[in-house]
Design an enzyme around this catalytic site. Structure first.
Site, mmCIF file in Angstrom:
data_model
loop_
_atom_site.group_PDB
_atom_site.id
_atom_site.type_symbol
_atom_site.label_atom_id
_atom_site.label_comp_id
_atom_site.label_asym_id
_atom_site.label_seq_id
_atom_site.Cartn_x
_atom_site.Cartn_y
_atom_site.Cartn_z
ATOM 1 N N ASP A 42 0.841 -1.199 0.000
ATOM 2 C CA ASP A 42 0.000 0.000 0.000
ATOM 3 C C ASP A 42 0.875 1.248 0.000
ATOM 4 O OD1 ASP A 42 -1.953 2.018 0.501
ATOM 5 O OD2 ASP A 42 -3.222 0.530 1.477
ATOM 6 N N SER A 86 -6.935 4.407 -1.742
ATOM 7 C CA SER A 86 -6.690 2.961 -1.773
ATOM 8 C C SER A 86 -7.917 2.159 -2.189
ATOM 9 C CB SER A 86 -6.212 2.478 -0.395
ATOM 10 O OG SER A 86 -4.972 3.039 -0.074
ATOM 11 N N GLU A 299 -1.421 -7.946 1.992
ATOM 12 C CA GLU A 299 -1.163 -6.508 1.953
ATOM 13 C C GLU A 299 -0.131 -6.090 2.992
ATOM 14 O OE1 GLU A 299 -3.327 -2.141 2.433
ATOM 15 O OE2 GLU A 299 -4.047 -3.845 3.602
ATOM 16 N N ASP A 304 1.954 2.496 3.741
ATOM 17 C CA ASP A 304 1.131 3.682 3.484
ATOM 18 C C ASP A 304 0.987 4.541 4.734
ATOM 19 O OD1 ASP A 304 -1.029 5.067 1.754
ATOM 20 O OD2 ASP A 304 -2.160 4.505 3.539
ATOM 21 N N HIS A 308 2.108 8.491 5.058
ATOM 22 C CA HIS A 308 1.194 9.561 5.475
ATOM 23 C C HIS A 308 1.744 10.305 6.693
ATOM 24 C CE1 HIS A 308 -2.148 9.104 2.777
ATOM 25 N NE2 HIS A 308 -2.358 7.839 3.091
ATOM 26 N N HIS A 351 -0.988 2.790 -5.256
ATOM 27 C CA HIS A 351 -0.764 4.202 -5.589
ATOM 28 C C HIS A 351 0.613 4.615 -5.092
ATOM 29 C CE1 HIS A 351 -1.417 5.085 -1.345
ATOM 30 N NE2 HIS A 351 -2.521 4.353 -1.417
#
Length: 465
Positions: A42, A86, A299, A304, A308, A351
């Site tokens: 992710d 996502s 995952e 991710d 962030h 992404h």
């Protein structure tokens, strides 16, 4: 005009559609993948991969998954946004459909945030009738074909990525609704899952257990205990790493390793929580006895979260842990299926993020450190004479009004947050293409620059679903 050119033109004029169909058939993979393992890092954009490679192996090294045979570039835009979140990006991989931001595996649905229940928790479904349709996911197709299926994550089990494999809702924040869609026989169950998802692992136990003001203040307002419902359906229930280790093939499996949230970062993981590699190994052990094969989604979701948070160190450690899980799967599957003749392994990201590697640092400079130039090895300075780190972010909260020097002790500390160009409450996703790596049965067509929706079509064709 030569006879060859004339023949070609006549064929295009009279039989263009048939010729194109034939060409497409030649490009399509022969159904041969009994097993599919889909790895999703992710937020793992190209810069994150490069930085993790340098962090782990040095500039001239490779991560394990970078050694896979096939590579492609993936376009990530969603149905309504240049920069995806996502939910629609994972939904595109799982359904072959472009989806609106915030929506879980639904075509043409508009996101509607859940309403609050009597306890003040956003758990009330407000999607409304006629708000989009629910295309089949690759996990649902695999289940319909008699395969075993599983979803494993370091995030909450109801988070956007795992949810997109087995759920259909109009808003990614509908975690309590998502949870009930995977309980066989219960109200709200997704009947396409037939007798149930065979392996489920992640965090967020509160979405599955009843509200209690003291013991479970983020629990379900409907009073249902979905964990007990799973158990009544014959599932083995694991709350810890030790529980997971004690499980054996023959029963469906639910592992919820965190009470109220996602699993810990790998850098500070509780010993009661399994690693992603351990979860991957156990999932393969539990799923691989089915003679019809299996589909497994794994995952690395905390990559991710760290990005962030503009904490590059955690992002790189999480990427390395993700890479170790992939190598674990490769080793186990090569023992089961030498040559991967009947197994397709796909590794990609949903992404990018806004992290960049900048400033002309010299070879061998620690990628998390300040920039030291390739000429004299001295710290590089900005236009105001201040040092800066090799990794920075395009946006996020850490943008001081007046920059100060950054030294190595700061930059290399566990809790350092990289500076950002634009001041924003939280760092955002990036809209650039991401990488895909593939190996094994049906992997040959994964090449070039392709839509994320095409990944679904290639996996579906490889397995003959």
């Amino acid at each position: 005009m030569t006879r060859t050119i004339l023949s070609t033109l006549l064929l295009a004029a009279c039989c263009g559609a048939q010729a194109q169909t034939a060409a497409t058939m030649r490009l399509a993979p022969t159904p041969q993948a009994k097993n599919i393992i889909f790895f999703l890092g992710d937020g793992m954009g190209p810069t994150t991969i490069t930085a993790a490679r340098i962090f782990k192996e040095g500039e001239d090294g490779l991560l394990n998954f970078e050694r896979l045979d096939r590579t492609a570039r993936i376009k990530t835009y969603s149905a309504d946004a240049q920069v995806t979140d996502s939910a629609p990006s994972m939904g595109a991989y799982m359904t072959g459909v472009k989806i609106n931001n915030d929506v879980i595996s639904m075509k043409d649905a508009k996101p509607v945030a859940p309403g609050k229940d009597a306890n003040g928790i956003a758990s009330i479904d407000r999607c409304g009738a006629g708000n989009g349709s629910s295309p089949m996911t690759i996990l649902e197709l695999a289940k319909a074909a008699g395969k075993s299926v599983g979803a494993v994550t370091t995030t909450e089990l109801t988070h956007a990525t795992p949810a997109s494999t087995f759920s259909h809702v109009c808003d990614r924040d509908m975690a309590y609704t998502i949870a009930q869609q995977i309980v066989p026989g219960g109200a709200g169950y997704n009947a396409r899952l037939k007798d149930g998802v065979d392996v489920l692992m992640g965090g967020g136990r509160n979405h599955f257990t009843p509200y209690d003001a003291k013991r479970n203040p983020k629990g379900r307002g409907d009073g249902r205990n979905l964990v007990e419902e799973f158990e009544r359906q014959g599932y083995f229930i694991a709350n810890t790493r030790a529980d997971m280790a004690s499980s054996r093939p023959g029963k469906k499996f639910l592992g919820l390793y965190s009470a109220e949230s996602h699993l810990d970062y790998a850098s500070k993981r509780s010993p009661t929580q399994p690693t992603l590699a351990e979860m991957t190994a156990k999932s393969i052990e539990l799923l691989s006895n089915n003679p019809n094969g299996f589909f497994l989604m794994v995952e690395g979701g905390k990559i991710d979260h760290a990005l962030h948070d503009t904490n590059a160190r955690n992002a790189l450690i999480e990427t390395v842990a993700f890479d170790e899980a992939i190598q674990t799967a490769l080793d186990k599957m090569r023992a089961i299926d030498p040559g991967l003749d009947h197994t397709l392994i796909v590794v990609t990201a949903d992404h990018d993020h806004t992290m960049v590697l900048n400033g002309y640092p010299k070879r061998g400079n620690p990628v998390l450190d300040i920039v030291r130039g390739y000429g004299n090895g001295e710290p590089t300075r900005d236009a105001d004479g201040k040092t800066f780190t090799t990794l920075v972010f395009g946006n996020g909260p850490n943008r001081p009004e007046l920059r100060a020097d950054v030294d190595s002790a700061q930059a290399l500390s566990a809790d350092y947050h990289q500076e950002t160009g634009i001041k924003w409450s939280s760092e955002s996703h990036g809209g650039g293409d991401v990488k895909l790596y593939a190996a094994g049965a049906g992997s040959a067509p994964f090449r070039g620059t392709i839509e994320n929706t095409q990944v679904f079509n290639l996996m579906k064709a490889a397995a003959g679903l």
